[in-house]
Design a protein around this motif. Structure first.
Motif, PDB file in Angstrom:
ATOM      1  N   UNK A 112      32.360  39.130  31.599  1.00 31.31           N
ATOM      2  CA  UNK A 112      33.627  39.175  30.868  1.00 31.31           C
ATOM      3  C   UNK A 112      34.848  38.981  31.760  1.00 31.31           C
ATOM      4  N   UNK A 113      34.758  39.364  33.026  1.00 32.08           N
ATOM      5  CA  UNK A 113      35.933  39.352  33.899  1.00 32.08           C
ATOM      6  C   UNK A 113      35.717  38.499  35.151  1.00 32.08           C
ATOM      7  N   UNK A 114      36.736  37.731  35.498  1.00 32.77           N
ATOM      8  CA  UNK A 114      36.759  36.958  36.735  1.00 32.77           C
ATOM      9  C   UNK A 114      38.031  37.294  37.501  1.00 32.77           C
ATOM     10  N   UNK A 115      37.898  37.473  38.798  1.00 29.94           N
ATOM     11  CA  UNK A 115      39.059  37.628  39.671  1.00 29.94           C
ATOM     12  C   UNK A 115      39.204  36.333  40.452  1.00 29.94           C
ATOM     13  N   UNK A 116      40.316  35.648  40.271  1.00 27.84           N
ATOM     14  CA  UNK A 116      40.458  34.312  40.837  1.00 27.84           C
ATOM     15  C   UNK A 116      40.797  34.303  42.325  1.00 27.84           C
ATOM     16  N   UNK A 117      41.198  35.459  42.859  1.00 30.35           N
ATOM     17  CA  UNK A 117      41.488  35.535  44.290  1.00 30.35           C
ATOM     18  C   UNK A 117      41.304  36.968  44.755  1.00 30.35           C
ATOM     19  N   UNK A 118      40.457  37.172  45.780  1.00 32.10           N
ATOM     20  CA  UNK A 118      40.192  38.513  46.291  1.00 32.10           C
ATOM     21  C   UNK A 118      41.173  38.823  47.415  1.00 32.10           C
ATOM     22  N   UNK A 119      42.047  39.769  47.129  1.00 35.11           N
ATOM     23  CA  UNK A 119      43.093  40.152  48.079  1.00 35.11           C
ATOM     24  C   UNK A 119      43.020  41.666  48.264  1.00 35.11           C
ATOM     25  N   UNK A 120      42.611  42.171  49.437  1.00 42.02           N
ATOM     26  CA  UNK A 120      42.382  43.611  49.616  1.00 42.02           C
ATOM     27  C   UNK A 120      43.656  44.431  49.675  1.00 42.02           C
ATOM     28  N   UNK A 121      43.570  45.627  49.099  1.00 41.87           N
ATOM     29  CA  UNK A 121      44.640  46.614  49.128  1.00 41.87           C
ATOM     30  C   UNK A 121      44.049  47.941  49.611  1.00 41.87           C
ATOM     31  N   UNK A 122      44.871  48.884  50.045  1.00 37.04           N
ATOM     32  CA  UNK A 122      44.344  50.190  50.456  1.00 37.04           C
ATOM     33  C   UNK A 122      43.588  50.876  49.323  1.00 37.04           C
ATOM     34  N   UNK A 123      42.564  51.642  49.679  1.00 38.10           N
ATOM     35  CA  UNK A 123      41.731  52.290  48.677  1.00 38.10           C
ATOM     36  C   UNK A 123      42.122  53.715  48.373  1.00 38.10           C
ATOM     37  N   UNK A 124      43.391  54.065  48.562  1.00 42.50           N
ATOM     38  CA  UNK A 124      43.840  55.424  48.270  1.00 42.50           C
ATOM     39  C   UNK A 124      44.177  55.574  46.787  1.00 42.50           C
ATOM     40  N   UNK A 125      44.264  56.831  46.334  1.00 43.33           N
ATOM     41  CA  UNK A 125      44.488  57.102  44.916  1.00 43.33           C
ATOM     42  C   UNK A 125      45.793  56.512  44.377  1.00 43.33           C
ATOM     43  N   UNK A 126      46.935  56.608  45.100  1.00 45.39           N
ATOM     44  CA  UNK A 126      48.155  56.003  44.568  1.00 45.39           C
ATOM     45  C   UNK A 126      48.028  54.498  44.341  1.00 45.39           C
TER      46      UNK A 126
END
Length: 245
Positions: A112-126
């Motif tokens: 059902x879902x596609x992400x067209x570009x993988x761009x990492x962000x911090x994995x913290x709760x905020x």
């Protein structure tokens, strides 16, 4: 740990956690941003209306708002699963900007879902809250409320329930594979996210068990009963409106 471009580490957790990253394969599918912004009531022109219609037919839902609630919780669970799974396993999350995510409203996980570009962000709760709550669940809830009679408390409860469910699945998988650090991180993230202003007061988390203070209306589906985290212990017999907050 860095994210790999195919998010392959999520695959062992099950299809609900998998997010396709082949942007070209998504073809002409609309983005989630377009789905949230679409004001058309046309069931075949508006992907969100189409999804609710599809759920209603599958469940024989007696009211469109029941199907809308179930559709909302399903999409919320997909988004939480991807974000929480990545955060717990990698300590980073992909940028799930709604403009980067294409959605097949007629598909099921993981198609059902596609992400067209993988761009990492911090994995913290905020950051996870910004990615999922602000980036998706707020505009999704606004769109559904514009078309269906859904109470804000119900939608907030759905979001919290979906988050707790995702955390529980990560915890179970991690414990089975001796990943106690991953299990602990999933539980800690869930607890911190449930204290977010947009989710605070929606229920009580005890370990990985969650009891919400609202009802998703699933009991109104023929043979549906109440969910494991419902505020009700048995299907109510009074006015159906009493369960919507």
């Amino acid at each position: 740990m860095d994210l790999d471009p195919d998010l392959t580490a999520l695959r062992p957790l099950g299809g609900f956690f998998v997010l396709r990253t082949e942007g070209a394969a998504a073809g002409p599918l609309p983005t989630l941003a377009q789905a949230y912004a679409d004001a058309s009531p046309d069931v075949y022109g508006n992907p969100l209306i189409f999804r609710v219609h599809k759920v209603a037919n599958a469940l024989y839902a007696p009211e469109s708002r029941v199907a809308a609630s179930v559709a909302h919780q399903g999409l919320a669970a997909r988004l939480w699963s991807v974000a929480l799974g990545c955060a717990a396993l990698h300590d980073t999350v992909p940028d799930l900007d709604a403009r980067l995510m294409r959605w097949d409203a007629d598909g099921s996980a993981p198609d059902d879902l596609w992400l067209t570009h993988v761009r990492p962000l911090p994995g913290d709760a905020p950051t996870v809250a910004d990615v999922v709550l602000r980036g998706h669940l707020e505009p999704l809830s606004a769109a559904l409320r514009a078309h269906y009679r859904l109470a804000p408390g119900l939608l907030r409860g759905n979001a919290a329930s979906a988050l707790a469910g995702a955390a529980r699945e990560v915890d179970r998988w991690a414990r089975r594979h001796g990943r106690t650090d991953t299990a602990a991180r999933a539980r800690d993230l869930a607890a911190e996210l449930l204290a977010h202003p947009l989710l605070a007061g929606t229920g009580t988390l005890t370990g990985t068990a969650f009891r919400r203070r609202s009802c998703c209306l699933y009991y109104r589906v023929p043979g549906g009963g109440v969910c494991g985290d419902c505020c009700f212990t048995r299907p109510p017999r009074s006015s159906p409106r009493a369960s919507s907050g």
